[in-house]
Design an enzyme around this catalytic site. Structure first.
Site, PDB file in Angstrom:
ATOM      1  N   SER A 196      40.724  38.270  45.331  1.00 24.91           N
ATOM      2  CA  SER A 196      41.890  37.453  45.623  1.00 24.91           C
ATOM      3  C   SER A 196      42.656  37.997  46.838  1.00 24.91           C
ATOM      4  O   SER A 196      42.079  38.193  47.903  1.00 24.91           O
ATOM      5  CB  SER A 196      42.772  37.357  44.371  1.00 24.91           C
ATOM      6  OG  SER A 196      43.693  36.311  44.478  1.00 24.91           O
ATOM      7  N   ASP A 242      39.274  31.590  42.363  1.00 24.76           N
ATOM      8  CA  ASP A 242      39.829  32.944  42.415  1.00 24.76           C
ATOM      9  C   ASP A 242      39.031  33.941  41.572  1.00 24.76           C
ATOM     10  O   ASP A 242      38.780  33.727  40.381  1.00 24.76           O
ATOM     11  CB  ASP A 242      41.270  32.898  41.905  1.00 24.76           C
ATOM     12  CG  ASP A 242      42.097  34.087  42.336  1.00 24.76           C
ATOM     13  OD1 ASP A 242      41.589  35.219  42.250  1.00 24.76           O
ATOM     14  OD2 ASP A 242      43.250  33.893  42.761  1.00 24.76           O
TER      15      ASP A 242
END
Length: 302
Positions: free
Chosen positions: A41, A155
């Site tokens: 991320s 993500d």
């Protein structure tokens, strides 16, 4: 005496991720050079930009963010699989990183993402750096999935918030983990929390009348409401819990040799305008961790 191969696992944390900049600066000041890097991320974003030689540009951009400037990058869209289309941020990355490929970075790097269809953990180690970074930070519901080789990816925090295992797989003998979730459980949904350095009572940097217009008001309505969590805060709070619980489990089964844990729990996950404080907190965390890092290096060298 040779030193062990060092890996750096840079974890997720959304807006708190600017602390990674401080960690990298702190490690550089301490003369600690890593050999392989894995990121999830926002950790992947900072790591990839750092390895591409654009860290100064990222730091300058992050330090210049305020509510109005953040608003300019929010291309709101309900048709793309996320509330934010992500095209403006993608263009910004392309302007600075161009068509750079992961395999052309000076050190081995892997960005962690999640395959939406299967939930599998995906390690992006070749191809477009920009696409890999966008996939790794594609927070479900906020950003649309990023398709790579016909696979929609989101993500990486959903499967591996602090990618220690990835560094081990890349041959790291000593793994340094940067965990931004160590002290944050429950903080995202606490309304009316204490104001931070350089911020107003609403948790945003005071920027004077120039930022008091409609753009700032819209941003506040998206991210906060007086005393009541907004939709974005609820989504971020849910991610907060997921990262904390999953991160604890993964780190218990795959412990790093040294953990750097910036004390960022008081900063909201969506407070991207707090870079100055977060960078300082990242540097301070490295200073606290240096005795443990030096001890680990001594043991492995012996």
């Amino acid at each position: 005496m040779t030193r062990p191969r060092i890996g750096l696992a840079m974890g997720s944390g959304v807006g708190r991720g600017w602390a990674h900049i401080g960690v990298l600066k702190g490690l550089a000041k301490a003369g600690i050079e890593v050999d392989v890097v894995a990121g999830t991320s926002i950790g992947a974003l900072v790591a990839g930009v750092h390895l591409a030689g654009q860290m100064d540009a990222l730091e300058s951009w992050a330090l210049g963010l305020n509510r109005m400037r953040i608003m300019r990058y929010l291309d709101l869209s309900m048709q793309s699989g996320g509330i934010i289309g992500g095209r403006r941020l993608g263009r910004l990355l392309n302007e600075n990183l161009g068509d750079l490929s992961i395999e052309h970075l000076p050190k081995p790097f892997i960005a962690v993402a999640t395959e939406l269809a299967t939930g599998h953990e995906i390690w992006l180690r070749q191809g477009s750096l920009v696409q890999a970074l966008r996939a790794s930070y594609a927070l479900p519901g906020i950003f649309p999935p990023v398709e790579i080789e016909d696979h929609p990816l989101v993500d990486g925090a959903l499967v591996n918030p602090v990618p220690v295992s990835v560094c081990r797989a890349m041959g790291a003998r000593l793994v340094i983990a940067v965990n931004l979730n160590a002290d944050m459980l429950g903080s995202e949904l606490k309304p009316g929390g204490p104001a931070r350095k350089g911020s107003d009572g609403g948790g945003n940097k005071g920027t004077g009348g120039a930022d008091g217009g409609n753009g700032a008001g819209l941003l506040d309505s998206l991210f906060r409401k007086d005393g009541t969590p907004s939709m974005f805060n609820v989504m971020a709070g849910a991610l907060n819990i997921l990262q904390d619980r999953l991160g604890r489990s993964r780190l218990a089964g795959e412990p790093p040799d040294v953990t750097i844990a910036p004390r960022v729990g008081h900063v909201g996950l969506l407070d991207f305008d707090c870079a100055e404080e977060l960078i300082e907190l990242g540097e301070a965390a490295v200073e606290r961790s240096m005795p443990f890092l030096e001890e680990a290096l001594a043991i492995l060298r012996a």
